[in-house]
Structures are given as C-alpha cells and as structure tokens.
Design an enzyme around this catalytic site. Structure first.
Site, PDB file in Angstrom:
ATOM      1  N   MET A  28       0.939  -1.010  -0.124  1.00  0.00           N
ATOM      2  CA  MET A  28      -0.272   0.071   0.101  1.00  0.00           C
ATOM      3  C   MET A  28       1.150   0.825  -0.225  1.00  0.00           C
ATOM      4  O   MET A  28       0.641   2.737   0.330  1.00  0.00           O
ATOM      5  CB  MET A  28      -1.281  -0.317   1.115  1.00  0.00           C
ATOM      6  CG  MET A  28      -1.725  -1.370   1.318  1.00  0.00           C
ATOM      7  SD  MET A  28      -3.631  -1.076   2.042  1.00  0.00           S
ATOM      8  CE  MET A  28      -2.922  -0.582   3.745  1.00  0.00           C
ATOM      9  N   GLY A  29       2.376   1.349  -0.582  1.00  0.00           N
ATOM     10  CA  GLY A  29       3.173   2.199  -0.470  1.00  0.00           C
ATOM     11  C   GLY A  29       3.548   2.391   0.945  1.00  0.00           C
ATOM     12  O   GLY A  29       3.733   1.994   1.973  1.00  0.00           O
ATOM     13  N   GLY A  34      10.920  -2.881   5.482  1.00  0.00           N
ATOM     14  CA  GLY A  34      10.079  -4.207   4.777  1.00  0.00           C
ATOM     15  C   GLY A  34       9.846  -4.004   3.551  1.00  0.00           C
ATOM     16  O   GLY A  34      10.389  -5.614   3.167  1.00  0.00           O
ATOM     17  N   HIS A  35       9.729  -3.632   2.817  1.00  0.00           N
ATOM     18  CA  HIS A  35       9.240  -3.757   1.375  1.00  0.00           C
ATOM     19  C   HIS A  35      10.496  -4.282   1.166  1.00  0.00           C
ATOM     20  O   HIS A  35      10.320  -4.879   0.051  1.00  0.00           O
ATOM     21  CB  HIS A  35       7.682  -1.988   1.038  1.00  0.00           C
ATOM     22  CG  HIS A  35       6.643  -1.819   1.829  1.00  0.00           C
ATOM     23  ND1 HIS A  35       7.145  -0.773   2.656  1.00  0.00           N
ATOM     24  CD2 HIS A  35       5.931  -2.818   1.894  1.00  0.00           C
ATOM     25  CE1 HIS A  35       5.791  -1.126   3.118  1.00  0.00           C
ATOM     26  NE2 HIS A  35       4.986  -1.939   3.017  1.00  0.00           N
ATOM     27  N   GLY A 145       5.106  -9.768   4.249  1.00  0.00           N
ATOM     28  CA  GLY A 145       5.567  -9.948   5.379  1.00  0.00           C
ATOM     29  C   GLY A 145       5.410 -10.488   6.527  1.00  0.00           C
ATOM     30  O   GLY A 145       3.979 -10.256   6.536  1.00  0.00           O
ATOM     31  N   GLN A 151      -2.288 -12.280   8.302  1.00  0.00           N
ATOM     32  CA  GLN A 151      -2.116 -11.827   6.535  1.00  0.00           C
ATOM     33  C   GLN A 151      -1.734 -13.258   5.615  1.00  0.00           C
ATOM     34  O   GLN A 151      -2.595 -13.385   4.595  1.00  0.00           O
ATOM     35  CB  GLN A 151      -1.967 -10.155   6.227  1.00  0.00           C
ATOM     36  CG  GLN A 151      -1.598 -10.321   5.379  1.00  0.00           C
ATOM     37  CD  GLN A 151      -1.944  -8.893   4.558  1.00  0.00           C
ATOM     38  OE1 GLN A 151      -2.404  -8.149   4.253  1.00  0.00           O
ATOM     39  NE2 GLN A 151      -0.166  -8.661   4.562  1.00  0.00           N
ATOM     40  N   LYS A 182       8.984  -2.575  11.701  1.00  0.00           N
ATOM     41  CA  LYS A 182       9.181  -1.437  10.262  1.00  0.00           C
ATOM     42  C   LYS A 182       7.553  -1.327   9.998  1.00  0.00           C
ATOM     43  O   LYS A 182       6.665  -2.286   9.894  1.00  0.00           O
ATOM     44  CB  LYS A 182       9.326  -1.909   9.361  1.00  0.00           C
ATOM     45  CG  LYS A 182      11.349  -1.400   9.444  1.00  0.00           C
ATOM     46  CD  LYS A 182      11.661  -0.185   9.399  1.00  0.00           C
ATOM     47  CE  LYS A 182      13.417  -0.040   9.442  1.00  0.00           C
ATOM     48  NZ  LYS A 182      13.646   1.548   8.990  1.00  0.00           N
ATOM     49  N   SER A 184       4.329   1.407   7.808  1.00  0.00           N
ATOM     50  CA  SER A 184       4.511   2.492   7.676  1.00  0.00           C
ATOM     51  C   SER A 184       3.686   3.836   8.126  1.00  0.00           C
ATOM     52  O   SER A 184       3.730   4.646   8.377  1.00  0.00           O
ATOM     53  CB  SER A 184       2.999   2.373   6.633  1.00  0.00           C
ATOM     54  OG  SER A 184       2.988   1.773   4.771  1.00  0.00           O
ATOM     55  N   ARG A 185       2.687   2.531   9.012  1.00  0.00           N
ATOM     56  CA  ARG A 185       2.314   3.794  10.264  1.00  0.00           C
ATOM     57  C   ARG A 185       2.496   4.488  11.244  1.00  0.00           C
ATOM     58  O   ARG A 185       2.291   5.030  12.228  1.00  0.00           O
ATOM     59  CB  ARG A 185       0.959   2.782  10.882  1.00  0.00           C
ATOM     60  CG  ARG A 185      -0.452   2.123   9.238  1.00  0.00           C
ATOM     61  CD  ARG A 185      -1.263   1.195  10.245  1.00  0.00           C
ATOM     62  NE  ARG A 185      -2.867   1.325   9.500  1.00  0.00           N
ATOM     63  CZ  ARG A 185      -2.827   0.529   8.521  1.00  0.00           C
ATOM     64  NH1 ARG A 185      -1.630  -0.538   8.723  1.00  0.00           N
ATOM     65  NH2 ARG A 185      -3.898   1.167   8.116  1.00  0.00           N
TER      66      ARG A 185
END
Ligand code: PAF
Length: 281
Positions: A28-29, A34-35, A145, A151, A182, A184-185
């Site tokens: 989700m960018g 991590g990504h 991840g 998930q 890590k 994004s939030r």
C-alpha cells in the site's frame, strides 16, 4: 523501471514474461525497509519483479485511517527503482473498482481471531484485492511480510483453497535498530508514543527467550506476562494479545512442539501497532 497505471497495459507488458518467473510484491506504499527486503528477496529469486502500490479502500473500516494513510508516490518510485523493481503498478481506485464491486473473497477459520475479530471485513477486503492483483499480474511467486502473520495465513489458505498458481513467500519482520517493527503507520507516532511502543518488541523477545528456557510453559502465562509488561506503559491500550498455533490460528496444545504465533495489537494514541514472534518455526 516502468510505471504503469492501466490493467490492460500492464497485462500486455507481462505477457512476454509468462514463461519466466514473475515475482510480485503487493503493497500500500509509503515504502520502508520491510517492503524493500521483500523486493530484494524477489529480485534474487525471479526474472521480473512487479510491485503494486494501491491503498485498497475495501480493507479499511469506516472509522479507520484510509483518508490519512501516508502516501508519497515520488519517494516510493525512487525507492522501488533503486531496490530493483522492474514494473511499478500504481492503479487508481477507479482502475481497480470502476463499478460497485459485487464479488468478494471470504476466507473463514483463519480470519476469525486477531485482526479478523477486531477489524470486521478487513480480511475480506485483503483477500479480494490480493486475488484481483494475482489475476492481473499472474505472478509465480508473491512476497508478504510476517509482521502481518495472520495476513500471510489468510493468503496461503486462499491460494490453497482456490488453487491459485502462485507460491506465497513469507518474509521475516524487519525492525529498526531499537527493535520496533517497520510499519508505514509508525510515522503517526509522537516521540513519546514511539518510545513506549518499544515495549512490544522487547516483551515479545523476552517471552520467546523465557519459553525457550522453560520459564514460561503455557499460553496463559505467556499472555499474562505480556499483558502485564505492556500495561506498564501508560499510553498503551491493548487490542489483543494472543498465543495461537500457526498457521491454523487455533488454540495451541503444546508450546514446545507446535509452531506458535505470539501476536499483539496495541494502540499508542490513535495508532494501532502490530508485532509478533513465531516459535518453533
Ligand atoms: O499488507 C498490505 O500492505 C496489504 O494488506 C496488501 C497485501 C497490499 C493488500 O492491500
């Protein structure tokens, strides 16, 4: 690197690769290390690496952070290219959902606990978009991840049940040097919240060692220990602390012989953070 926003253009581009190995990293960018570790693994195992960046409205609840989800496509483009992504797929919401969607993928069982219980409809949104992306990209291998361990379990179940011709590659959690997983939030956290959030990785590491040393022998003691530690932080508000067999996400019978997921979801302010450790992998 090519950037493509149209489904048909992407599929024309990919057609030439279908005899080779296509690796896919759905995101989700707002990319972080991590990504990028998923991309590095994909680059080392595949002929072509496709990354998608799509903030999927279907997987957000009405009071969740869809509108404020962090976005920075220019920065993401650079990071993706440097990491070795060959095609960056950045569809709009209209491209992905041009009409009201009437078909959704619902995985039962593994979606019932943890985030599935706290975020009704979340995994339906994830399973639907991931199956749609799998159909669009046609990957041989897809990288996810393990910070979102549930998930991974949901996607593996979906791929197995519906015979998607793709191998799911679960990848280790990447952490900052202080231990925080890590995400994004993490940018939502104030300095104070971030300091207090370190309790998650610290206490998870500690329970893993305690189980391995025989100091904690059952799931109830593991759970109670974690809850006590986390509640020492005044800004922490626990959503869940669970000890489950992995990947079935059922009640464990033995912490020493089964693969065990110890997973936490905790709010610091308005930010909900996930972390986990897996025992006996
Ligand atoms: O893990 C994520 O970032 C998302 O859930 C995913 C897999 C890209 C689906 O939108």
């Amino acid at each position: 690197m090519k950037q493509i926003s149209s489904i048909s253009q992407l599929q024309t581009e990919l057609a030439a690769y279908h005899s080779r190995t296509i690796g896919f990293v759905p995101t989700m960018g707002f990319l972080h290390a991590g990504h990028l570790s998923l991309v590095h693994q994909a680059v080392s195992e595949c002929d072509l690496v496709v990354m998608s960046i799509f903030v999927n409205p279907l997987q957000f609840g009405p009071n969740e952070d869809l509108a404020r989800y962090p976005r920075d496509i220019e920065r993401d483009r650079e990071l993706a290219e440097q990491a070795g992504v060959d095609i960056l797929f950045t569809p709009t919401v209209e491209e992905m959902y041009p009409r009201k969607i009437q078909t959704q993928v619902q995985v039962s069982g593994v979606t019932e606990k943890l985030c599935g219980a706290s975020r009704p409809g979340h995994f339906e949104g994830v399973a639907t978009v991931v199956s749609k992306l799998f159909h669009i990209v046609g990957p041989n291998r897809a990288y996810f991840g393990l910070k979102d361990a549930q998930q991974v379990a949901v996607i593996e179940q979906m791929v197995f049940d519906l015979s998607f011709p793709v191998t799911i590659v679960p990848c280790e959690i990447v952490r900052d040097t202080d231990g925080i997983a890590k995400s994004s939030r993490n940018v939502y956290l104030s300095a104070e919240e971030r300091t207090q959030a370190l309790i998650l990785s610290r206490s998870l590491k500690q329970v893993k060692e305690m189980v391995e040393q025989g100091a904690l022998t059952n799931q109830h003691d593991v759970r109670n220990f974690l809850i006590e530690q986390i509640e020492l932080q005044p800004l922490a508000k626990i959503d869940y602390v669970e000890v489950l067999s992995y990947p079935t996400l059922t009640e464990p019978r033995n912490l020493f012989t089964e693969t065990i997921l110890i997973a936490v979801a905790v709010y610091f302010g308005n930010t909900r953070l996930l972390d986990n450790v897996i025992l006996n992998k």
